[in-house]
Design an enzyme around this catalytic site. Structure first.
Site, PDB file in Angstrom:
ATOM      1  N   CYS A 250       0.816  -1.217   0.000  1.00 51.61           N
ATOM      2  CA  CYS A 250       0.000   0.000   0.000  1.00 51.61           C
ATOM      3  C   CYS A 250       0.852   1.271   0.000  1.00 51.61           C
ATOM      4  O   CYS A 250       1.537   1.541  -0.963  1.00 51.61           O
ATOM      5  CB  CYS A 250      -0.991  -0.031   1.161  1.00 51.61           C
TER       6      CYS A 250
ATOM      7  N   HIS B 194      -4.032  -5.002   0.356  1.00 49.76           N
ATOM      8  CA  HIS B 194      -3.725  -5.436   1.718  1.00 49.76           C
ATOM      9  C   HIS B 194      -3.871  -6.958   1.839  1.00 49.76           C
ATOM     10  O   HIS B 194      -4.980  -7.451   2.066  1.00 49.76           O
ATOM     11  CB  HIS B 194      -4.683  -4.775   2.722  1.00 49.76           C
TER      12      HIS B 194
ATOM     13  N   GLU C 119      -3.104  -8.877   4.202  1.00 48.38           N
ATOM     14  CA  GLU C 119      -3.415  -9.321   5.565  1.00 48.38           C
ATOM     15  C   GLU C 119      -4.886  -9.145   5.927  1.00 48.38           C
ATOM     16  O   GLU C 119      -5.333  -9.593   6.982  1.00 48.38           O
ATOM     17  CB  GLU C 119      -2.562  -8.534   6.569  1.00 48.38           C
TER      18      GLU C 119
END
Length: 353
Positions: free
Chosen positions: A245, A327, A329
């Site tokens: 990001c 992202h 995660e």
């Protein structure tokens, strides 16, 4: 209490305030996720932003203290069509209203959030004020013009260096607004983590002799944190680097690329991204207003956004550098992109994608 959302273009949406009743100024963005509102509230990347949820009913499973992505909420305001006052879930510990009150964040409900989303799509992301009293046009303009999110990263970074023990690779993590599940994702793979604030110097990072350096996600414009860009320049070629990001954008700037602002950004857990290495398409979680508009020399595009064809990943073969814009995660799939962390580790071990 009645309240108004007043956009910088003069449009007004009237609704009902909830949470902590206070006048608030910020940048309005919309999120297309149907769930995950407490992860959104506690994501440091939303610092300075008023988040509009396009899904109409929010708060139906309440809030629990286990799924927070940081120690507190970071949004300026939370805007919904309808909040749920009576959540029903065995993990529920607080209502959405109760959580916002505790975090001193205003909520706004009862407005047409999809009409607001259309305005943002057509006119772009805008600054706005949520007012709980009558304001004159000159007061509104003065307050909105005073908003500046330039110092967002210093507000959300860790204040001191800390370590998370592990038996595997030693990763130096630069915290520009990092979510907790990034730490968990690396730690579950056995990594030892040393987490640094955004303004750590290259010498400080290299002094712990990490196997690799990780650049985290975070809020606002990557060009507002030249300190990190300069630090990256000094580490390139000395250690493998991976990033997500904001880190992906900072990496691009450090290597000679450029970044630009998207019209209304990517915010949600349902963005399709094509992996050019495996030829697969992933549903990804994203939260950013900026993107890599000019690739650095030597960059190979690994991922592309299928909505607007923006760069979602890049790899530098000769430098052992790998980054993604989304992202991995955030579990949108929920594990569609979990392998990204294994690829990060492979790059830090000197392997190739």
């Amino acid at each position: 209490m009645k309240a108004q959302l007043i956009l910088e273009n003069g449009m007004v949406f009237e609704g009902k305030a909830f949470g902590y009743l206070k006048e608030t100024i910020g940048e309005v963005v919309f999120n297309t996720g149907m769930t995950g509102y407490q992860e959104i509230l506690t994501d440091p990347s939303y610092y300075g932003q008023m988040v509009v949820m396009t899904y109409p009913l929010i708060g139906n499973y309440g809030v629990n203290l286990e799924d927070m992505e940081s120690t507190k909420a970071h949004v300026r305001a939370f805007i919904v069509r309808e909040k749920c006052d009576f959540p029903n879930n065995f993990r529920c510990e607080l209502t959405l209203d109760g959580y916002l009150k505790a975090q001193k964040i205003i909520g706004l409900e009862g407005i047409d959030t999809r009409a607001l989303t259309k305005v943002l799509r057509n006119h772009g992301t805008m600054r706005a004020i949520i007012a709980v009293r009558e304001l004159t046009p000159s007061q509104i303009k003065l307050k909105i013009d005073s908003f500046n999110n330039q110092y967002a990263v210093p507000e959300v970074t860790t204040k001191e260096v800390y370590t998370v023990e592990g038996d595997g690779l030693h990763v130096a993590m630069i915290d520009c607004g990092m979510k907790q599940n990034i730490i968990r994702s690396f730690n579950e793979r056995g990594c030892k983590l040393t987490v640094f604030p955004y303004d750590a110097t290259a010498d400080e990072v290299l002094a712990v002799n990490p196997d690799g350096v990780f650049l985290s996600n975070g809020p606002a414009d990557p060009k507002d944190v030249p300190t990190v860009v300069n630090m990256i320049k000094e580490i390139v070629g000395k250690k493998p680097i991976t990033a997500i990001c904001l880190g992906h954008q900072l990496l691009s700037l450090a290597l000679g690329g450029d970044t630009s602002k998207l019209k209304f950004g990517h915010h949600g857990c349902n963005h399709p991204v094509k992996d050019h290495i495996s030829n697969r398409v992933y549903i990804t979680s994203q939260n950013h207003n900026y993107y890599v508009s000019t690739l650095p020399e030597g960059a190979v595009v690994t991922h592309t956004n299928l909505n607007d064809n923006t760069v979602e990943g890049m790899y530098f073969k000769d430098l052992d550098i790998y980054s993604v814009q989304f992202h991995p995660e955030a579990c949108p799939g929920p594990t569609d992109t979990a392998h990204i962390f294994d690829e990060f580790i492979k790059v830090m071990q000197g392997g190739k994608l």
